[in-house]
Design a protein around this motif. Structure first.
Motif, PDB file in Angstrom:
ATOM      1  N   TYR A  28       0.838  -1.197   0.000  1.00  0.00           N
ATOM      2  CA  TYR A  28       0.000   0.000   0.000  1.00  0.00           C
ATOM      3  C   TYR A  28       0.878   1.256   0.000  1.00  0.00           C
ATOM      4  O   TYR A  28       1.774   1.398   0.830  1.00  0.00           O
ATOM      5  CB  TYR A  28      -0.894   0.019   1.238  1.00  0.00           C
ATOM      6  N   ALA A  29       0.590   2.165  -0.904  1.00  0.00           N
ATOM      7  CA  ALA A  29       1.297   3.436  -0.976  1.00  0.00           C
ATOM      8  C   ALA A  29       0.414   4.535  -0.410  1.00  0.00           C
ATOM      9  O   ALA A  29      -0.740   4.696  -0.827  1.00  0.00           O
ATOM     10  CB  ALA A  29       1.667   3.749  -2.418  1.00  0.00           C
ATOM     11  N   ALA A  30       0.931   5.274   0.551  1.00  0.00           N
ATOM     12  CA  ALA A  30       0.179   6.393   1.131  1.00  0.00           C
ATOM     13  C   ALA A  30       0.230   7.580   0.175  1.00  0.00           C
ATOM     14  O   ALA A  30       1.302   8.093  -0.150  1.00  0.00           O
ATOM     15  CB  ALA A  30       0.776   6.769   2.482  1.00  0.00           C
ATOM     16  N   ASP A  31      -0.939   8.005  -0.282  1.00  0.00           N
ATOM     17  CA  ASP A  31      -1.042   9.092  -1.268  1.00  0.00           C
ATOM     18  C   ASP A  31      -2.286   9.903  -0.953  1.00  0.00           C
ATOM     19  O   ASP A  31      -3.407   9.372  -0.973  1.00  0.00           O
ATOM     20  CB  ASP A  31      -1.131   8.507  -2.678  1.00  0.00           C
ATOM     21  N   PRO A  32      -2.143  11.189  -0.653  1.00  0.00           N
ATOM     22  CA  PRO A  32      -3.308  12.007  -0.304  1.00  0.00           C
ATOM     23  C   PRO A  32      -4.366  12.078  -1.392  1.00  0.00           C
ATOM     24  O   PRO A  32      -5.522  12.403  -1.118  1.00  0.00           O
ATOM     25  CB  PRO A  32      -2.717  13.399  -0.029  1.00  0.00           C
ATOM     26  N   GLU A  33      -3.983  11.784  -2.632  1.00  0.00           N
ATOM     27  CA  GLU A  33      -4.938  11.849  -3.752  1.00  0.00           C
ATOM     28  C   GLU A  33      -5.681  10.528  -3.981  1.00  0.00           C
ATOM     29  O   GLU A  33      -6.586  10.459  -4.808  1.00  0.00           O
ATOM     30  CB  GLU A  33      -4.194  12.221  -5.042  1.00  0.00           C
ATOM     31  N   ALA A  34      -5.307   9.484  -3.240  1.00  0.00           N
ATOM     32  CA  ALA A  34      -5.932   8.177  -3.442  1.00  0.00           C
ATOM     33  C   ALA A  34      -7.391   8.199  -2.990  1.00  0.00           C
ATOM     34  O   ALA A  34      -7.782   8.967  -2.115  1.00  0.00           O
ATOM     35  CB  ALA A  34      -5.160   7.107  -2.686  1.00  0.00           C
ATOM     36  N   ARG A  35      -8.208   7.342  -3.584  1.00  0.00           N
ATOM     37  CA  ARG A  35      -9.627   7.262  -3.224  1.00  0.00           C
ATOM     38  C   ARG A  35      -9.899   6.233  -2.134  1.00  0.00           C
ATOM     39  O   ARG A  35     -10.890   6.324  -1.424  1.00  0.00           O
ATOM     40  CB  ARG A  35     -10.447   6.918  -4.465  1.00  0.00           C
ATOM     41  N   MET A  36      -9.035   5.253  -2.006  1.00  0.00           N
ATOM     42  CA  MET A  36      -9.253   4.181  -1.043  1.00  0.00           C
ATOM     43  C   MET A  36      -8.815   4.631   0.351  1.00  0.00           C
ATOM     44  O   MET A  36      -7.666   5.000   0.567  1.00  0.00           O
ATOM     45  CB  MET A  36      -8.454   2.941  -1.459  1.00  0.00           C
ATOM     46  N   PRO A  37      -9.739   4.620   1.344  1.00  0.00           N
ATOM     47  CA  PRO A  37      -9.337   4.995   2.701  1.00  0.00           C
ATOM     48  C   PRO A  37      -8.436   3.924   3.317  1.00  0.00           C
ATOM     49  O   PRO A  37      -8.576   2.737   3.016  1.00  0.00           O
ATOM     50  CB  PRO A  37     -10.665   5.108   3.448  1.00  0.00           C
ATOM     51  N   TYR A  38      -7.534   4.369   4.155  1.00  0.00           N
ATOM     52  CA  TYR A  38      -6.538   3.459   4.728  1.00  0.00           C
ATOM     53  C   TYR A  38      -7.171   2.328   5.534  1.00  0.00           C
ATOM     54  O   TYR A  38      -6.623   1.226   5.605  1.00  0.00           O
ATOM     55  CB  TYR A  38      -5.558   4.243   5.604  1.00  0.00           C
ATOM     56  N   TYR A  39      -8.339   2.567   6.124  1.00  0.00           N
ATOM     57  CA  TYR A  39      -8.971   1.543   6.960  1.00  0.00           C
ATOM     58  C   TYR A  39      -9.701   0.494   6.125  1.00  0.00           C
ATOM     59  O   TYR A  39     -10.127  -0.531   6.649  1.00  0.00           O
ATOM     60  CB  TYR A  39      -9.933   2.183   7.973  1.00  0.00           C
ATOM     61  N   ALA A  40      -9.841   0.749   4.808  1.00  0.00           N
ATOM     62  CA  ALA A  40     -10.449  -0.256   3.931  1.00  0.00           C
ATOM     63  C   ALA A  40      -9.428  -1.288   3.467  1.00  0.00           C
ATOM     64  O   ALA A  40      -9.795  -2.325   2.915  1.00  0.00           O
ATOM     65  CB  ALA A  40     -11.090   0.422   2.723  1.00  0.00           C
ATOM     66  N   ALA A  41      -8.162  -1.001   3.684  1.00  0.00           N
ATOM     67  CA  ALA A  41      -7.115  -1.954   3.318  1.00  0.00           C
ATOM     68  C   ALA A  41      -7.154  -3.138   4.280  1.00  0.00           C
ATOM     69  O   ALA A  41      -7.540  -3.008   5.439  1.00  0.00           O
ATOM     70  CB  ALA A  41      -5.752  -1.276   3.373  1.00  0.00           C
ATOM     71  N   ASP A  42      -6.748  -4.292   3.787  1.00  0.00           N
ATOM     72  CA  ASP A  42      -6.698  -5.493   4.613  1.00  0.00           C
ATOM     73  C   ASP A  42      -5.268  -5.685   5.109  1.00  0.00           C
ATOM     74  O   ASP A  42      -4.407  -6.207   4.403  1.00  0.00           O
ATOM     75  CB  ASP A  42      -7.152  -6.714   3.807  1.00  0.00           C
ATOM     76  N   TRP A  43      -5.037  -5.247   6.335  1.00  0.00           N
ATOM     77  CA  TRP A  43      -3.704  -5.304   6.930  1.00  0.00           C
ATOM     78  C   TRP A  43      -3.440  -6.630   7.641  1.00  0.00           C
ATOM     79  O   TRP A  43      -2.376  -6.817   8.233  1.00  0.00           O
ATOM     80  CB  TRP A  43      -3.528  -4.154   7.915  1.00  0.00           C
ATOM     81  N   ARG A  44      -4.390  -7.545   7.598  1.00  0.00           N
ATOM     82  CA  ARG A  44      -4.210  -8.820   8.313  1.00  0.00           C
ATOM     83  C   ARG A  44      -3.262  -9.758   7.582  1.00  0.00           C
ATOM     84  O   ARG A  44      -2.689 -10.667   8.186  1.00  0.00           O
ATOM     85  CB  ARG A  44      -5.564  -9.502   8.508  1.00  0.00           C
ATOM     86  N   GLN A  45      -3.107  -9.548   6.282  1.00  0.00           N
ATOM     87  CA  GLN A  45      -2.197 -10.359   5.490  1.00  0.00           C
ATOM     88  C   GLN A  45      -0.815  -9.691   5.460  1.00  0.00           C
ATOM     89  O   GLN A  45      -0.672  -8.513   5.780  1.00  0.00           O
ATOM     90  CB  GLN A  45      -2.746 -10.493   4.068  1.00  0.00           C
ATOM     91  N   PRO A  46       0.231 -10.430   5.072  1.00  0.00           N
ATOM     92  CA  PRO A  46       1.547  -9.800   4.921  1.00  0.00           C
ATOM     93  C   PRO A  46       1.452  -8.559   4.042  1.00  0.00           C
ATOM     94  O   PRO A  46       1.000  -8.634   2.900  1.00  0.00           O
ATOM     95  CB  PRO A  46       2.389 -10.907   4.277  1.00  0.00           C
ATOM     96  N   SER A  47       1.838  -7.417   4.584  1.00  0.00           N
ATOM     97  CA  SER A  47       1.616  -6.141   3.918  1.00  0.00           C
ATOM     98  C   SER A  47       2.821  -5.225   4.085  1.00  0.00           C
ATOM     99  O   SER A  47       3.650  -5.408   4.974  1.00  0.00           O
ATOM    100  CB  SER A  47       0.375  -5.437   4.486  1.00  0.00           C
ATOM    101  N   ALA A  48       2.867  -4.224   3.228  1.00  0.00           N
ATOM    102  CA  ALA A  48       3.890  -3.188   3.342  1.00  0.00           C
ATOM    103  C   ALA A  48       3.242  -1.834   3.140  1.00  0.00           C
ATOM    104  O   ALA A  48       2.294  -1.688   2.362  1.00  0.00           O
ATOM    105  CB  ALA A  48       4.992  -3.396   2.302  1.00  0.00           C
ATOM    106  N   LEU A  49       3.748  -0.846   3.862  1.00  0.00           N
ATOM    107  CA  LEU A  49       3.301   0.532   3.707  1.00  0.00           C
ATOM    108  C   LEU A  49       4.452   1.349   3.136  1.00  0.00           C
ATOM    109  O   LEU A  49       5.553   1.363   3.692  1.00  0.00           O
ATOM    110  CB  LEU A  49       2.866   1.126   5.048  1.00  0.00           C
ATOM    111  N   LEU A  50       4.182   2.038   2.021  1.00  0.00           N
ATOM    112  CA  LEU A  50       5.153   2.925   1.394  1.00  0.00           C
ATOM    113  C   LEU A  50       4.806   4.371   1.730  1.00  0.00           C
ATOM    114  O   LEU A  50       3.667   4.805   1.530  1.00  0.00           O
ATOM    115  CB  LEU A  50       5.125   2.768  -0.127  1.00  0.00           C
ATOM    116  N   VAL A  51       5.775   5.126   2.254  1.00  0.00           N
ATOM    117  CA  VAL A  51       5.553   6.548   2.526  1.00  0.00           C
ATOM    118  C   VAL A  51       6.649   7.348   1.845  1.00  0.00           C
ATOM    119  O   VAL A  51       7.803   6.920   1.754  1.00  0.00           O
ATOM    120  CB  VAL A  51       5.519   6.854   4.037  1.00  0.00           C
TER     121      VAL A  51
END
Length: 262
Positions: free
Chosen positions: A187-210
């Motif tokens: 998941y890439a953090a981008d202020p212009e993205a439409r998907m809210p961060y809480y809609a992401a599924d963080w229960r699986q192996p994940s990465a956050l890009l900032v």
């Protein structure tokens, strides 16, 4: 007791604090302040050099407790407050400054990674590390162009995270891509993205890009992302500070990983 600010130990500490190349060559970091030095000792770090002002440390309970440990450490020297101040990087020194070897912390179980893309402010990077450690990030990966992980201001801002968090710096995007190959969601953090961060599924192996404070994510970082996420806001502010935004997202990841998605 060391009484001269021109002492060789003072010069060495100051040199390591100011010279990134020397820190890398010797693989050393500078620790300053009662809490940070005490935290390093509690985490099992070995201090290779310590200067401390006994009278100054005795002014607080925490300082007095640390003083009892410092008296028995090798390469630990009593000094005047003026000498400790000369070796310090802060405006109001707390009576102790030390050197420690770069910690080696093995990555945690696969689960959550934080990838930092050219963040420049030491305070921001330190806060990112502190939040990452608090939520149980398995490893932090810093791209080429990110401020030095071991700069004194980063170390102070991270408040001991260096001794408990696996981290690497100066990684190419090819190397980062290899690390992310086994991650389900990037998941890439981008202020212009439409998907809210809480809609992401963080229960699986994940990465956050900032990304960088001024320019956001680089093209190389965006190419590795599988989805882009944003933090919905109601006020007039266009975006949050990178450390604040990442912390909000990371703690949502912790919530989901602890309680499940809901």
């Amino acid at each position: 007791m060391i009484t001269s600010p021109a002492n060789q130990h003072v010069k060495r500490i100051r040199s390591l604090a100011s010279d990134r190349h020397e820190r890398r060559r010797e693989r050393m970091l500078v620790l300053e302040g009662v809490r940070l030095v005490a935290d390093a000792l509690e985490s099992g770090a070995t201090l290779t050099l310590t200067l401390y002002a006994p009278d100054q440390l005795q002014l607080t309970p925490a300082g007095a407790a640390l003083l009892q440990k410092l008296r028995y450490l090798p390469a630990s020297y009593e000094a005047t407050p003026q000498v400790v101040a000369a070796a310090s990087d802060t405006v109001h020194p707390q009576g102790v400054v030390a050197l420690a070897s770069w910690p080696h912390v093995a990555p945690g179980k696969p689960g959550l990674l934080l990838v930092i893309d050219a963040v420049q402010d030491p305070g921001n990077l330190g806060t990112l590390l502190r939040s990452a450690e608090a939520v149980g990030v398995a490893q932090v990966l810093c791209s080429v162009g990110t401020v030095d992980l071991y700069a004194p201001k980063v170390v102070r801002s991270a408040m001991g995270a260096h001794f408990r968090l696996a981290m690497e710096q100066d990684l190419s995007w090819d190397a980062i891509g290899e690390r992310l190959a086994s991650v389900d969601h990037v998941y890439a953090a981008d202020p212009e993205a439409r998907m809210p961060y809480y809609a992401a599924d963080w229960r699986q192996p994940s990465a956050l890009l900032v990304g960088n404070e001024a320019h956001g994510l680089s093209d190389a970082a965006r190419r590795l992302a599988t989805k882009q996420i944003a933090i919905p806001m109601r006020g007039g502010t266009e975006s949050l500070n990178v450390a604040v935004a990442a912390s909000v997202i990371l703690f949502e990841a912790l919530r989901q990983r602890t309680l499940g998605r809901s």
